[in-house]
Scaffold this active site. Sequence first.
Site, PDB file in Angstrom:
ATOM      1  N   TYR A  83      53.995  41.477  49.695  1.00 51.50           N
ATOM      2  CA  TYR A  83      53.143  40.398  49.216  1.00 51.50           C
ATOM      3  C   TYR A  83      51.670  40.760  49.383  1.00 51.50           C
ATOM      4  O   TYR A  83      51.306  41.660  50.153  1.00 51.50           O
ATOM      5  CB  TYR A  83      53.433  39.082  49.962  1.00 51.50           C
ATOM      6  N   MET A 137      26.476  46.505  18.027  1.00 53.59           N
ATOM      7  CA  MET A 137      25.971  47.675  17.300  1.00 53.59           C
ATOM      8  C   MET A 137      25.488  47.239  15.920  1.00 53.59           C
ATOM      9  O   MET A 137      25.453  46.059  15.619  1.00 53.59           O
ATOM     10  CB  MET A 137      27.058  48.754  17.247  1.00 53.59           C
ATOM     11  N   ARG A 161      28.671  49.968   8.371  1.00 57.61           N
ATOM     12  CA  ARG A 161      28.985  49.131   9.527  1.00 57.61           C
ATOM     13  C   ARG A 161      29.589  49.961  10.657  1.00 57.61           C
ATOM     14  O   ARG A 161      30.304  50.927  10.413  1.00 57.61           O
ATOM     15  CB  ARG A 161      29.992  48.039   9.139  1.00 57.61           C
ATOM     16  N   ARG A 186      40.081  41.342  13.018  1.00 59.28           N
ATOM     17  CA  ARG A 186      40.223  41.885  14.365  1.00 59.28           C
ATOM     18  C   ARG A 186      40.875  40.823  15.232  1.00 59.28           C
ATOM     19  O   ARG A 186      40.839  39.632  14.908  1.00 59.28           O
ATOM     20  CB  ARG A 186      38.865  42.286  14.949  1.00 59.28           C
ATOM     21  N   CYS A 197      46.287  41.004  53.715  1.00 59.26           N
ATOM     22  CA  CYS A 197      45.621  39.704  53.835  1.00 59.26           C
ATOM     23  C   CYS A 197      44.094  39.836  53.819  1.00 59.26           C
ATOM     24  O   CYS A 197      43.387  38.921  54.205  1.00 59.26           O
ATOM     25  CB  CYS A 197      46.079  38.966  55.083  1.00 59.26           C
TER      26      CYS A 197
END
Length: 906
Positions: free
Chosen positions: A885, A115, A104, A349, A865
């Site tokens: 900001y 895979m 694997r 996992r 911005c």
Amino acid sequence: MTEQRWVYSFEDINDALEMYKGDWKKVTGLLGGKGANLARMCAIGITVPSGFTISTECCNKYLELGNEFPEGMWDQALIALKKVEENTGKKIGDKKNPLLVSCRSGAAQSMPGMMDTVLNIGLNDETAKAMVELTNDERFVYDSYRRLVQGFGAIVLGIDDEKFEHPLGNYKKEKGFKFDNELKADNWKEVLELYNAVIKKEKGIEFPQDPMEQIKMSIKAVFSSWNVPRAIQYRERTGIPHTLGTAVNLQTMVFGNMGEEHSGTGVAFTRNPSNGKKEIFGEFLFNAQGEDVVAGIRNALPISALNDKLPKCYEQFIQECAKLENYFKEMQDVEFTIEQGKLYFLQTRNAKRTAVSRFKTMFDMVEEGLIDKKTAIKRISPSDVDMMLHPQFDPNVLKLAQKQGKLFATGVAASPGAAVGKMYFSSKKCVEMAKEGPVIMCRPFTKPDDVDGMFASKGLFTAEGGATSHAAVVARQFGIPCVVGCNVIIDEEKKTVTINGITLNEGDWVSIDGTTGSIYSAKIPTIQVKLEEQKHFMSILQWCDEFCSKEGIRDIKNGPSRGLMVWANADTAEDATRARSFGAQGIGLCRTEHQFLGDRAGILREFILTEDKDKKKEALDKLEVLQTKDFEELFIAMTDLPVVVRLIDPPLHEFLPDLLELTREVYELRGKGEKNEEKELMLKKAEQMHESNPMLGLRGVRLSIVLRQLVAMQTTAITQGAINAKKKGFNPVPEIMIPLVGHPNELKEIQPEVEEVSQNLLKKNNVEIEIKIGTMIEIPRACLVAPQLTKYAKFFSFGTNDLTQMTFGYSRDDAESGFLLKYVDNNILPNNPFKSVDQIGVGRLIKMCVDEGRESQPMMDVGVCGEHGGDPKSIKFFSEAGLTYVSCSAYRVPVARLSACHAILD
């Protein structure tokens, strides 16, 4: 010289930990996620079949050597294999007690299904007979043997999987079988002969009988699968580096296909991957191997079915899942097999899940004390926030569609969200047709090779499969609405899908509701999700704001000592209200020219066209009344929070009809002997105002200097709007921004006038409101003269769209539809500088401007911005550069809030 170590037995995890001084991240990089987690499970007493891992370093060396094993690897693998034989009491190729193994893949970052895996390695004509003697189960043995031949042929020898599926399908049809588990031992023997014939025909060779050759070829195939197209595309989609490589795990086979009573296989999540509920969520098949569940070829049973037949195994499974989640402190995705009543874990996992599930699990784990808030925030990605913004169907329209009989099919709700598009039956067709409009993929079940079509589709549904099938897992990870197991009949030759006597054709419009598992034979409109109703989502974003305000301490030359605030670009009260509901802490850009659209364009056009001073004033007075109302509503919506209003920026010709179109109309009228005075005047003015390069022409501050009446009108409207809001009990915080300044004298010319108009109006109304006046930094020269600009500006705001255009010398509109994509594809540029800020060039100008500006005004606010204000990579840079900001579109505000927090936690 010490020989390079390539191979680690599962029990050798301490060797790897010692080498990397306890750094699990590095160990995972070496052994891959699967190998490292198998070793960790062994270490905490979870039952794992014996095996070993060949490292990711070996994969990279193998690929570097042109698909050849590096020196010493095979010898190390043989030693590790010997250890497995000792652990199991079995021997590879033995004619009495043969060892069978799986091969694997396992990359450092999970790539589910991308895979390759080969199962049942070690079976051949002789060991198959031995297995029959050992198990007294001929059907199980030859089912396993044909799986090996099929998998080996497809994965190792590269034969199209359909070459095996078609003979099996035809055989089942001929014999009257519907499901694989109905076939007997003699049937599988006959299928095995069919498969062997496929290999002989396609490759001109026999299936290899030598088990060691099977192992060697399988390892090479799995290493090589790192670079198959679907894996490459997946990594590009998820940002996984191509240099990591995959590990290979050789592991003793355990068999779930040893009978209906005491054997089976399953996939499960320790919490619900769709909604985050704390419950074991998964599927199980008796008498099956792992790929049967994942591929979705057979419709699996819910995990609770295991409790009915094998209650002890079920109880042990539940306990082990809890143990794994507590150990990894994260929701787990596990694969397991039960062989003759004994439970084995094949892998674990960190689970892929929907955004809704991600936010709920992170919130709940903090509440449970399993993790802290910082950990929770760092585990959430900007893409998770993006997925929360996915549209949903309008409930009222859905009810109407159901009444009209448009509900076509139902299935398992595998991945939430709404999707609408034209339906196609192949991955290739979906990719092709997605260029023309939204598509929906319809498949019997999906395989890894379908991933490019899945990515191209807005949604998908399958005839077969369950909640842990390949289609469901991939769709959930990428936020693709998905319904599986619909039991529809797909005729790929006729290009139709049928259920209950109703047939749809390829290219028909369908709508998918991945939240309810419903498919509609109609084009149903969608609506935006109401984020304020998402409790866990809003709570975690609030945590982000708290970290930014309390822990964002940075050394910025005595400047603001906090993390980035997130403001929004909004032009109307409606926009501002939406932005505020998403958590915006201010408005960083109100584009006043957007308030001149629609019916108001005619008033501005009158101002532009007329030569009569009285009519000009009349037009401006009308606009002032309208804009005053706009600003009043905006300040009320944003009470207590700053609102930065930019004076008119674009050139005035944009408010006139297109010059070429206008010229054509006028000359057509003249050709007919007709004359339209209004159009003639428009054409004259348009010709007078025409510029060769309007982006660098009469706009921004230049327009304000030339047309002072506009400046006075807009300043009056802004100030009066704030006064009106104040008188109604609200707390307006207006700021006026002068755009496109390149020279301090431009500010010197306009700033005093803006100041005078606003202060006189405030005094006249006996109202006190602080109105800061600043400038928008869009021209490179402005960055170079920042100290001089601070004499007249109380704040800076970077317009990074124009700043990028002018720094690179690119026209954004032309570049993005022309050469820029090629530049990125050919690595001339690392990325599109209009999406992620160019830190080396544009970024250097920004940093210089911030540092030198704050030398004069240490506490000056500096913002962004442009579009970059909502880009996570850019936000990290802006945080490091010391900005106050970022301001972005309302729907990017949640992404920016998370990214701003990530910037100070990383």
